[in-house]
Design a protein around this motif. Structure first.
Motif, mmCIF file in Angstrom:
data_model
loop_
_atom_site.group_PDB
_atom_site.id
_atom_site.type_symbol
_atom_site.label_atom_id
_atom_site.label_comp_id
_atom_site.label_asym_id
_atom_site.label_seq_id
_atom_site.Cartn_x
_atom_site.Cartn_y
_atom_site.Cartn_z
ATOM 1 N N THR A 56 37.752 45.041 46.159
ATOM 2 C CA THR A 56 37.418 43.901 45.303
ATOM 3 C C THR A 56 38.422 42.770 45.473
ATOM 4 O O THR A 56 38.042 41.596 45.557
ATOM 5 C CB THR A 56 37.360 44.339 43.821
ATOM 6 N N THR A 57 39.696 43.101 45.543
ATOM 7 C CA THR A 57 40.733 42.083 45.690
ATOM 8 C C THR A 57 40.594 41.354 47.017
ATOM 9 O O THR A 57 40.684 40.122 47.075
ATOM 10 C CB THR A 57 42.137 42.711 45.554
ATOM 11 N N LYS A 58 40.351 42.101 48.093
ATOM 12 C CA LYS A 58 40.172 41.472 49.399
ATOM 13 C C LYS A 58 38.907 40.610 49.423
ATOM 14 O O LYS A 58 38.914 39.494 49.940
ATOM 15 C CB LYS A 58 40.108 42.523 50.506
ATOM 16 N N GLU A 59 37.837 41.100 48.834
ATOM 17 C CA GLU A 59 36.604 40.310 48.770
ATOM 18 C C GLU A 59 36.811 39.030 47.963
ATOM 19 O O GLU A 59 36.296 37.966 48.323
ATOM 20 C CB GLU A 59 35.471 41.144 48.179
ATOM 21 N N ALA A 60 37.588 39.127 46.882
ATOM 22 C CA ALA A 60 37.885 37.942 46.066
ATOM 23 C C ALA A 60 38.647 36.901 46.878
ATOM 24 O O ALA A 60 38.406 35.694 46.737
ATOM 25 C CB ALA A 60 38.679 38.339 44.821
ATOM 26 N N LEU A 61 39.567 37.353 47.726
ATOM 27 C CA LEU A 61 40.287 36.430 48.600
ATOM 28 C C LEU A 61 39.302 35.639 49.456
ATOM 29 O O LEU A 61 39.380 34.414 49.547
ATOM 30 C CB LEU A 61 41.266 37.202 49.491
ATOM 31 N N TYR A 62 38.356 36.336 50.071
ATOM 32 C CA TYR A 62 37.404 35.649 50.952
ATOM 33 C C TYR A 62 36.432 34.761 50.171
ATOM 34 O O TYR A 62 36.011 33.721 50.681
ATOM 35 C CB TYR A 62 36.685 36.654 51.845
#
Length: 190
Positions: A56-62
């Protein structure tokens, strides 16, 4: 590691074990310009709950990067990160932010991971910023450890941190850092 959001200081007693997570935040200086990137790694087998936090955190970055376009506002980036993570019931650290980057590592403007669309500085082509969601599995509250450097979650729950340095363009932003080697090492588990 685990409940350390950023700036963890290892000691001789620090031992990584199966199920831990650890964020590595690296800066670089090349030809007078700075770059900044962070990646949260899994140590051995981590729980599905923790993998979901990292994903989720990585997806939020993108999603934040997707919102970073000339003519939009900083709040568009911030809201993209906040809306996505809060919809998944995660906490968003508010005391720490992304930042402008260039000749100095940390420049204006601050780039929060929370905010309202249409608010804040207008993004201009060629502006460089570091977007870095710092997301917690529990509450968003953090505290500064005794070492006066490590920032930890107040409730002891895990936190994830991913960061890219980007250049704003008309249309899609250009990502100046890379997760390629980190993902090869880790095998992209999430």
């Amino acid at each position: 590691m685990n409940d350390v959001v950023v700036h963890g200081v290892p000691s001789d007693k620090t031992v990584l074990k199966d199920g831990d997570i650890i964020s590595i935040d690296c800066g670089t200086l090349l030809n007078g310009f700075n770059g900044d990137s962070a990646y949260t790694f899994c140590v051995g087998e981590v729980s599905e709950e923790v993998k979901r936090l990292l994903k989720t955190t990585k997806e939020a970055l993108y999603l934040g990067i997707e919102a970073a376009q000339a003519g939009r506002h900083l709040g568009d980036i911030s809201a993209a990160v906040q809306d996505y993570c809060e919809a998944q019931k995660y906490g968003i650290v508010r005391e720490l932010t992304g930042h402008g980057i260039g000749r100095e590592m940390h420049e204006d403007p601050p780039v929060p991971n929370y905010g309202r669309r249409g608010n804040g500085v207008m993004l201009k082509a060629s502006m460089c910023i570091a977007i870095e969601p710092m997301i917690t599995m529990g509450k968003r509250d953090v505290w500064l450890d005794q070492d006066k450097w490590s920032v930890r979650t107040r409730d002891g729950q895990p936190a994830a941190h991913f960061e890219h340095t980007i250049c704003i363009r008309r249309g899609k932003a250009e990502i100046l850092s890379s997760f390629e080697e980190a993902q090869q090492v880790e095998g992209v588990l999430y």
